[in-house]
Design an enzyme around this catalytic site. Structure first.
Site, mmCIF file in Angstrom:
data_model
loop_
_atom_site.group_PDB
_atom_site.id
_atom_site.type_symbol
_atom_site.label_atom_id
_atom_site.label_comp_id
_atom_site.label_asym_id
_atom_site.label_seq_id
_atom_site.Cartn_x
_atom_site.Cartn_y
_atom_site.Cartn_z
ATOM 1 C CD1 TRP A 136 -0.304 -1.780 2.939
ATOM 2 C CD2 TRP A 136 0.615 0.212 3.370
ATOM 3 N NE1 TRP A 136 0.460 -1.919 4.083
ATOM 4 C CE2 TRP A 136 1.046 -0.700 4.371
ATOM 5 C CE3 TRP A 136 1.077 1.522 3.453
ATOM 6 C CZ2 TRP A 136 1.887 -0.357 5.419
ATOM 7 C CZ3 TRP A 136 1.928 1.877 4.494
ATOM 8 C CH2 TRP A 136 2.313 0.942 5.457
ATOM 9 C CG ASN A 137 5.011 0.984 0.734
ATOM 10 O OD1 ASN A 137 4.520 0.175 -0.058
ATOM 11 N ND2 ASN A 137 6.257 0.899 1.127
ATOM 12 C CE LYS A 195 -4.884 -9.186 -1.500
ATOM 13 N NZ LYS A 195 -4.733 -7.957 -0.714
ATOM 14 N N PRO A 196 -3.851 -6.197 -5.312
ATOM 15 C CG PRO A 196 -5.409 -4.491 -5.704
ATOM 16 C CD PRO A 196 -5.105 -5.920 -6.038
ATOM 17 N N GLY A 212 6.050 -6.689 0.517
ATOM 18 C CA GLY A 212 5.373 -6.489 1.792
ATOM 19 C C GLY A 212 6.297 -6.877 2.923
ATOM 20 C CB SER A 213 5.609 -7.795 6.407
ATOM 21 O OG SER A 213 4.734 -8.883 6.233
ATOM 22 C CD GLU A 253 10.920 -4.251 -2.153
ATOM 23 O OE1 GLU A 253 11.480 -4.156 -1.039
ATOM 24 O OE2 GLU A 253 10.046 -3.486 -2.531
ATOM 25 C CB CYS A 277 10.704 -1.027 1.368
ATOM 26 S SG CYS A 277 10.811 -0.653 -0.382
ATOM 27 C CD GLU A 319 10.141 -2.268 6.984
ATOM 28 O OE1 GLU A 319 9.401 -3.263 7.021
ATOM 29 O OE2 GLU A 319 10.540 -1.764 5.919
HETATM 30 P P1 NDP Z 1 1.816 -7.683 4.467
HETATM 31 O O1 NDP Z 1 3.113 -8.303 4.134
HETATM 32 O O2 NDP Z 1 0.935 -8.417 5.403
HETATM 33 O O3 NDP Z 1 0.979 -7.410 3.133
HETATM 34 C C1 NDP Z 1 1.534 -7.214 1.851
HETATM 35 C C2 NDP Z 1 0.585 -7.789 0.813
HETATM 36 O O4 NDP Z 1 0.429 -9.189 1.029
HETATM 37 C C3 NDP Z 1 -0.825 -7.208 0.856
HETATM 38 O O5 NDP Z 1 -1.367 -7.159 -0.445
HETATM 39 C C4 NDP Z 1 -1.549 -8.234 1.703
HETATM 40 O O6 NDP Z 1 -2.929 -8.221 1.522
HETATM 41 C C5 NDP Z 1 -0.956 -9.514 1.179
HETATM 42 N N1 NDP Z 1 -1.081 -10.651 2.102
HETATM 43 C C6 NDP Z 1 -1.403 -10.654 3.424
HETATM 44 N N2 NDP Z 1 -1.381 -11.913 3.913
HETATM 45 C C7 NDP Z 1 -1.036 -12.721 2.889
HETATM 46 C C8 NDP Z 1 -0.813 -14.130 2.748
HETATM 47 N N3 NDP Z 1 -0.932 -14.959 3.793
HETATM 48 N N4 NDP Z 1 -0.453 -14.617 1.550
HETATM 49 C C9 NDP Z 1 -0.284 -13.789 0.501
HETATM 50 N N5 NDP Z 1 -0.479 -12.454 0.550
HETATM 51 C C10 NDP Z 1 -0.847 -11.925 1.733
HETATM 52 O O7 NDP Z 1 2.138 -6.245 4.982
HETATM 53 P P2 NDP Z 1 1.191 -5.193 5.704
HETATM 54 O O8 NDP Z 1 0.497 -4.437 4.648
HETATM 55 O O9 NDP Z 1 0.345 -5.833 6.771
HETATM 56 O O10 NDP Z 1 2.322 -4.322 6.423
HETATM 57 C C11 NDP Z 1 3.043 -4.895 7.524
HETATM 58 C C12 NDP Z 1 4.467 -4.423 7.522
HETATM 59 O O11 NDP Z 1 5.133 -4.819 6.350
HETATM 60 C C13 NDP Z 1 4.625 -2.920 7.554
HETATM 61 O O12 NDP Z 1 4.533 -2.509 8.838
HETATM 62 C C14 NDP Z 1 5.975 -2.717 6.941
HETATM 63 O O13 NDP Z 1 6.945 -2.862 7.955
HETATM 64 C C15 NDP Z 1 6.102 -3.863 5.966
HETATM 65 N N6 NDP Z 1 5.817 -3.457 4.584
HETATM 66 C C16 NDP Z 1 6.865 -3.346 3.728
HETATM 67 C C17 NDP Z 1 6.640 -2.923 2.452
HETATM 68 C C18 NDP Z 1 7.757 -2.781 1.491
HETATM 69 O O14 NDP Z 1 7.723 -1.889 0.651
HETATM 70 N N7 NDP Z 1 8.734 -3.661 1.519
HETATM 71 C C19 NDP Z 1 5.307 -2.566 1.966
HETATM 72 C C20 NDP Z 1 4.265 -2.773 2.922
HETATM 73 C C21 NDP Z 1 4.544 -3.194 4.187
HETATM 74 P P3 NDP Z 1 -3.827 -7.329 2.524
HETATM 75 O O15 NDP Z 1 -3.343 -5.925 2.355
HETATM 76 O O16 NDP Z 1 -5.175 -7.530 1.993
HETATM 77 O O17 NDP Z 1 -3.597 -7.876 3.904
#
Ligand code: NDP
Length: 487
Positions: free
Chosen positions: A140-141, A164-165, A215-216, A237, A271, A363
């Site tokens: 989302w960032n 999948k956004p 994501g995380s 990533e 990130c 982080e």
């Molecule tokens: P997540 O890793 O949980 O989410 C990233 C994406 O993965 C979203 O589209 C999410 O969907 C999806 N997702 C969630 N659960 C699953 C699963 N089990 N299998 C596959 N896909 C899944 O990150 P968050 O958005 O909860 O953020 C948490 C932390 O991650 C932040 O605090 C930050 O530290 C880090 N982060 C790092 C980023 C980067 O640029 N590297 C970007 C975003 C977050 P949904 O949104 O619907 O849950």
């Protein structure tokens, strides 16, 4: 939120909490059907070839550019970031789309290889074939820039994509899907499925041929485990804990200005944002004075320097890191334990932060920065590397930038600048350690979405053959003599 019962979910403006749209919470069946459709259109997309795909992607690029203000406003609305930041993000994404479209043929076309003396009657080449269907899971960032690094490069390489956004930016995802549909020669080349975490999970379990995840680290490990079960590759990533290293000969004013922006912009939700500074003790006071003065002028708010935390739960993480640092004896240059004022976080700069603090080890993903003094650049490098992350870094030194940069265990580094590596389309983007693996962007980002196929064919027949049960004694002798002669 229970993900099993909801058929729809809302998207909010994080600055006001107002509901700005309602989106389908795609089920496992929806996801599987989208992936099946993506497979069905895969062959036709591959058959268009580099030139045909380039035409489509350049046309998409033109639509996005033409409607820049529309997508800019949508990104700003769903993430809370200022319009000018949203515009910058989208401009960078367009640059990558354009580069991938125009360079896929150059970097992915078959290359011939020398067959060697013993196999001189053969001709050899290496092809790069698209995987088929790539599942992209986005954050989302930077809801346009980040997934575009996987979407554009996958499509240019000949894959169809199911995206999948994040549940916090579904509108942006749908907008990307809808604008692509306007230029698509046929359906299901690029599909967007909105939903919650379970939808992302369903995509990792669906019949995709590769997953690109941002994501995380926690979720990345789940994605990688699911992919391992299906024996499919992933590009991951994840987060970072990027250091800024400031040497005694650095341009201190500039280092302070850029470090401040790198830490605070986008509310610290980057990130590759700065989270830690290691500054040489000889210039530490000057650096701290400069960054402190500049930080006083930075304010969060709607269309101010930066917006709210896009994901409300992040506020708890930021608060816990600030509290932990305070409890361990850190001093506050700017901000304090009351910095978190939902949905915003005031700029927070902490000094002399113990290295075992959460603000140093985890982080934070907020507008916070730690500044610690070091006696030497060797100490700065050792502390910068003493983390489980390894995404980006920024080094400030007139004479030693290259030397310091070469010792950092990170996927990317900027010298006397910040995050240049994200904007330069020709260099790969990605990390090591808990920051993930694989690369998007650049030639390597195109390679990432293909697999290698070696093709060797006979140019002319030899009077004797080796790969047959009819191999003669003469053939054996000939081979032995040639090997002895050559080696
Ligand atoms: P997540 O890793 O949980 O989410 C990233 C994406 O993965 C979203 O589209 C999410 O969907 C999806 N997702 C969630 N659960 C699953 C699963 N089990 N299998 C596959 N896909 C899944 O990150 P968050 O958005 O909860 O953020 C948490 C932390 O991650 C932040 O605090 C930050 O530290 C880090 N982060 C790092 C980023 C980067 O640029 N590297 C970007 C975003 C977050 P949904 O949104 O619907 O849950």
């Amino acid at each position: 939120m229970s993900t099993t019962t909801l058929t729809e979910f809302p998207s909010h403006n994080p600055a006001t909490g107002e509901v700005i749209g309602t989106y389908r919470n795609a089920s496992v069946e929806d996801v599987n059907a989208a992936v099946a459709r993506a497979h069905a259109s895969s062959r036709a997309w591959q058959a268009l070839g580099f030139a045909g795909r380039k035409k489509v992607l350049v046309a998409w690029d033109a639509v996005i550019s033409k409607r820049l203000s529309e997508i800019t406003e949508l990104v700003a609305l769903e993430t809370g970031k200022p319009l000018s930041d949203a515009s910058l993000e989208i401009s960078l994404a367009i640059g990558h789309l354009d580069w991938a479209a125009k360079n896929a043929a150059r970097y992915l076309s078959p290359v011939t290889r020398n067959p060697g003396l013993i196999m001189a009657n053969m001709k050899a080449r290496v092809e790069r074939a698209p995987y088929g269907v790539v599942g992209v899971i986005g954050p989302w960032n930077y809801p346009v820039f980040t997934p575009m690094g996987s979407i554009a490069y996958s499509l240019a390489a000949g894959n169809t994509v199911v995206f999948k956004p994040s549940e916090y930016t579904p509108g942006v995802g749908e907008w990307l899907g809808a604008t692509f549909a306007e230029v698509a020669p046929f359906p299901d080349i690029f599909q967007v499925i909105t939903g919650l975490g379970a939808t992302g999970q369903a995509l990792t379990n669906a019949a995709v041929d590769k997953i690109a995840f941002t994501g995380s680290t926690r979720t990345a490990k789940k994605v990688a485990a699911a992919a391992a079960d299906r024996m499919i590759p992933t590009v991951l990533e994840c987060g970072g804990k990027d250091p800024v290293i400031v040497d005694s000969d650095a341009n201190i004013k500039k280092a302070a200005e850029y470090a401040l922006w790198l830490a605070m912009s986008n509310a610290g939700q980057t990130c590759i944002g700065a989270e830690r500074v290691y500054v040489h003790h000889a210039v530490a006071d000057e650096f701290i004075r400069e960054i402190g003065d500049m930080a006083k002028e930075i304010h969060p708010g709607i269309n101010k320097n930066y917006g709210p935390a896009t994901m409300p739960s992040q506020l708890n993480v930021i608060q816990s890191h600030i509290d932990d640092a305070a409890a361990k004896g850190a001093k506050f240059l700017i901000g304090g334990t009351d910095s978190v004022q939902p949905p915003f976080v005031q700029p927070t700069i902490m000094l002399d932060v113990p290295e075992d603090s959460l603000a140093i080890t985890e982080e934070t993903f907020g507008p916070t920065l730690t500044i610690n003094r070091v006696q030497s650049m060797d100490e700065a490098v050792a502390l910068a590397n003493a983390t489980r992350y390894g995404l980006g870094a920024s080094v400030w030194s007139k004479r030693n930038g290259e030397k310091i940069a070469s010792q950092l265990v990170t996927g990317m580094v900027s010298i006397n600048s910040v995050i240049g590596f994200a904007g330069v389309a020709t260099v790969p983007f990605g990390g090591v350690k808990d920051s993930g693996y694989g690369r998007i962007h650049g030639p390597e980002g195109l390679h990432e979405f293909t697999y290698l196929r070696s093709v060797v064919s006979e140019r002319f027949a030899l009077p004797f053959a080796f790969t047959t049960f009819k191999r003669t004694k003469f053939a054996d002798k000939f081979l032995t003599s040639v090997i002895k002669f050559l080696h």
